[in-house]
Design a protein around this motif. Sequence first.
Motif, PDB file in Angstrom:
ATOM      1  N   GLU A   1      56.893  50.165  25.006  1.00  0.00           N
ATOM      2  CA  GLU A   1      57.558  51.316  24.404  1.00  0.00           C
ATOM      3  C   GLU A   1      58.960  50.961  23.927  1.00  0.00           C
ATOM      4  O   GLU A   1      59.397  51.412  22.870  1.00  0.00           O
ATOM      5  N   LYS A   2      59.690  50.134  24.699  1.00  0.00           N
ATOM      6  CA  LYS A   2      61.022  49.705  24.261  1.00  0.00           C
ATOM      7  C   LYS A   2      60.938  48.886  22.986  1.00  0.00           C
ATOM      8  O   LYS A   2      61.856  48.896  22.175  1.00  0.00           O
ATOM      9  N   LEU A   3      59.844  48.153  22.814  1.00  0.00           N
ATOM     10  CA  LEU A   3      59.634  47.365  21.604  1.00  0.00           C
ATOM     11  C   LEU A   3      59.028  48.205  20.479  1.00  0.00           C
ATOM     12  O   LEU A   3      58.707  47.686  19.418  1.00  0.00           O
ATOM     13  N   ASN A   4      58.871  49.501  20.729  1.00  0.00           N
ATOM     14  CA  ASN A   4      58.269  50.424  19.760  1.00  0.00           C
ATOM     15  C   ASN A   4      56.855  49.982  19.376  1.00  0.00           C
ATOM     16  O   ASN A   4      56.479  50.020  18.217  1.00  0.00           O
ATOM     17  N   GLN A   5      56.113  49.526  20.376  1.00  0.00           N
ATOM     18  CA  GLN A   5      54.725  49.126  20.184  1.00  0.00           C
ATOM     19  C   GLN A   5      53.868  49.819  21.238  1.00  0.00           C
ATOM     20  O   GLN A   5      53.458  49.201  22.218  1.00  0.00           O
ATOM     21  N   PRO A   6      53.637  51.115  21.053  1.00  0.00           N
ATOM     22  CA  PRO A   6      52.888  51.855  22.067  1.00  0.00           C
ATOM     23  C   PRO A   6      51.489  51.290  22.280  1.00  0.00           C
ATOM     24  O   PRO A   6      50.917  50.666  21.393  1.00  0.00           O
ATOM     25  N   MET A   7      50.992  51.519  23.460  1.00  0.00           N
ATOM     26  CA  MET A   7      49.657  51.045  23.828  1.00  0.00           C
ATOM     27  C   MET A   7      48.972  52.140  24.627  1.00  0.00           C
ATOM     28  O   MET A   7      49.619  53.051  25.118  1.00  0.00           O
ATOM     29  N   GLY A   8      47.681  52.034  24.756  1.00  0.00           N
ATOM     30  CA  GLY A   8      46.933  52.984  25.560  1.00  0.00           C
ATOM     31  C   GLY A   8      46.220  52.269  26.690  1.00  0.00           C
ATOM     32  O   GLY A   8      45.765  51.140  26.533  1.00  0.00           O
ATOM     33  N   VAL A   9      46.142  52.920  27.822  1.00  0.00           N
ATOM     34  CA  VAL A   9      45.368  52.410  28.946  1.00  0.00           C
ATOM     35  C   VAL A   9      44.381  53.515  29.303  1.00  0.00           C
ATOM     36  O   VAL A   9      44.782  54.614  29.676  1.00  0.00           O
TER      37      VAL A   9
ATOM     38  N   ASP B   1      55.020  37.858  16.680  1.00  0.00           N
ATOM     39  CA  ASP B   1      55.509  37.748  18.061  1.00  0.00           C
ATOM     40  C   ASP B   1      56.569  38.816  18.260  1.00  0.00           C
ATOM     41  O   ASP B   1      57.685  38.677  17.779  1.00  0.00           O
ATOM     42  N   PRO B   2      56.232  39.883  18.979  1.00  0.00           N
ATOM     43  CA  PRO B   2      57.198  40.961  19.168  1.00  0.00           C
ATOM     44  C   PRO B   2      58.277  40.627  20.194  1.00  0.00           C
ATOM     45  O   PRO B   2      59.180  41.420  20.429  1.00  0.00           O
ATOM     46  N   GLY B   3      58.184  39.469  20.820  1.00  0.00           N
ATOM     47  CA  GLY B   3      59.178  39.088  21.817  1.00  0.00           C
ATOM     48  C   GLY B   3      58.955  39.762  23.159  1.00  0.00           C
ATOM     49  O   GLY B   3      59.908  40.034  23.893  1.00  0.00           O
ATOM     50  N   PHE B   4      57.684  40.011  23.494  1.00  0.00           N
ATOM     51  CA  PHE B   4      57.381  40.737  24.719  1.00  0.00           C
ATOM     52  C   PHE B   4      57.887  40.005  25.965  1.00  0.00           C
ATOM     53  O   PHE B   4      58.505  40.611  26.835  1.00  0.00           O
ATOM     54  N   LYS B   5      57.636  38.715  26.053  1.00  0.00           N
ATOM     55  CA  LYS B   5      58.042  37.956  27.239  1.00  0.00           C
ATOM     56  C   LYS B   5      59.557  38.049  27.449  1.00  0.00           C
ATOM     57  O   LYS B   5      60.032  38.315  28.557  1.00  0.00           O
ATOM     58  N   LYS B   6      60.301  37.863  26.404  1.00  0.00           N
ATOM     59  CA  LYS B   6      61.758  37.944  26.495  1.00  0.00           C
ATOM     60  C   LYS B   6      62.194  39.349  26.919  1.00  0.00           C
ATOM     61  O   LYS B   6      63.034  39.514  27.809  1.00  0.00           O
ATOM     62  N   ALA B   7      61.624  40.357  26.295  1.00  0.00           N
ATOM     63  CA  ALA B   7      61.974  41.742  26.622  1.00  0.00           C
ATOM     64  C   ALA B   7      61.582  42.079  28.062  1.00  0.00           C
ATOM     65  O   ALA B   7      62.317  42.790  28.758  1.00  0.00           O
ATOM     66  N   TYR B   8      60.471  41.550  28.518  1.00  0.00           N
ATOM     67  CA  TYR B   8      60.018  41.804  29.888  1.00  0.00           C
ATOM     68  C   TYR B   8      61.019  41.227  30.883  1.00  0.00           C
ATOM     69  O   TYR B   8      61.400  41.886  31.845  1.00  0.00           O
ATOM     70  N   GLU B   9      61.451  40.003  30.646  1.00  0.00           N
ATOM     71  CA  GLU B   9      62.407  39.381  31.571  1.00  0.00           C
ATOM     72  C   GLU B   9      63.785  40.024  31.474  1.00  0.00           C
ATOM     73  O   GLU B   9      64.510  40.071  32.465  1.00  0.00           O
ATOM     74  N   GLU B  10      64.152  40.538  30.323  1.00  0.00           N
ATOM     75  CA  GLU B  10      65.413  41.281  30.213  1.00  0.00           C
ATOM     76  C   GLU B  10      65.352  42.551  31.049  1.00  0.00           C
ATOM     77  O   GLU B  10      66.335  42.943  31.666  1.00  0.00           O
ATOM     78  N   GLU B  11      64.183  43.180  31.083  1.00  0.00           N
ATOM     79  CA  GLU B  11      64.010  44.432  31.823  1.00  0.00           C
ATOM     80  C   GLU B  11      63.874  44.197  33.334  1.00  0.00           C
ATOM     81  O   GLU B  11      64.456  44.926  34.129  1.00  0.00           O
ATOM     82  N   TYR B  12      63.115  43.188  33.722  1.00  0.00           N
ATOM     83  CA  TYR B  12      62.768  43.017  35.138  1.00  0.00           C
ATOM     84  C   TYR B  12      63.348  41.764  35.799  1.00  0.00           C
ATOM     85  O   TYR B  12      63.098  41.536  36.977  1.00  0.00           O
ATOM     86  N   GLY B  13      64.094  40.973  35.042  1.00  0.00           N
ATOM     87  CA  GLY B  13      64.772  39.826  35.633  1.00  0.00           C
ATOM     88  C   GLY B  13      64.098  38.495  35.354  1.00  0.00           C
ATOM     89  O   GLY B  13      62.910  38.420  35.050  1.00  0.00           O
ATOM     90  N   GLU B  14      64.886  37.456  35.472  1.00  0.00           N
ATOM     91  CA  GLU B  14      64.407  36.096  35.227  1.00  0.00           C
ATOM     92  C   GLU B  14      63.267  35.763  36.193  1.00  0.00           C
ATOM     93  O   GLU B  14      63.342  36.050  37.381  1.00  0.00           O
ATOM     94  N   GLY B  15      62.220  35.183  35.655  1.00  0.00           N
ATOM     95  CA  GLY B  15      61.060  34.817  36.459  1.00  0.00           C
ATOM     96  C   GLY B  15      60.035  35.925  36.604  1.00  0.00           C
ATOM     97  O   GLY B  15      58.942  35.703  37.131  1.00  0.00           O
ATOM     98  N   SER B  16      60.360  37.125  36.133  1.00  0.00           N
ATOM     99  CA  SER B  16      59.448  38.256  36.293  1.00  0.00           C
ATOM    100  C   SER B  16      58.185  38.106  35.451  1.00  0.00           C
ATOM    101  O   SER B  16      57.133  38.646  35.802  1.00  0.00           O
ATOM    102  N   TRP B  17      58.261  37.379  34.333  1.00  0.00           N
ATOM    103  CA  TRP B  17      57.078  37.172  33.487  1.00  0.00           C
ATOM    104  C   TRP B  17      55.986  36.445  34.273  1.00  0.00           C
ATOM    105  O   TRP B  17      54.834  36.858  34.277  1.00  0.00           O
TER     106      TRP B  17
END
Length: 94
Positions: free
Chosen positions: A19-27, A55-71
């Motif tokens: 959602e932060k990347l403006n790429q909504p998904m459904g589960v 490449d929307p940069g998901f891995k980078k955005a994930y680690e920015e949100e949850y911390g280094e190594g969180s990926w």
Amino acid sequence: RGEFYRFKGVMEKVRAVQEKLNQPMGVWGNTFNAGDGRDVAIVWNMKNWAAMDDDPGFKKAYEEEYGEGSWMQLIQEWEACTENIVEEMWMNVE
């Protein structure tokens, strides 16, 4: 079996970053037991085939949100709480 609470936690984190990347998904959860283990569907909408190369940069955005190594922690948790994966491509037939 019995790991849905872990899977749900993984998907909540993934969805927040999507959602932060403006790429909504459904589960989507299967209301009925299909007997083939396909209990959940994760859906990403894309406009065309070329969008899969972006490449929307998901891995980078994930680690920015949850911390280094969180990926890597996410990948390990995903593998621990899923039994198998079936991938499909669906097209809009309007």
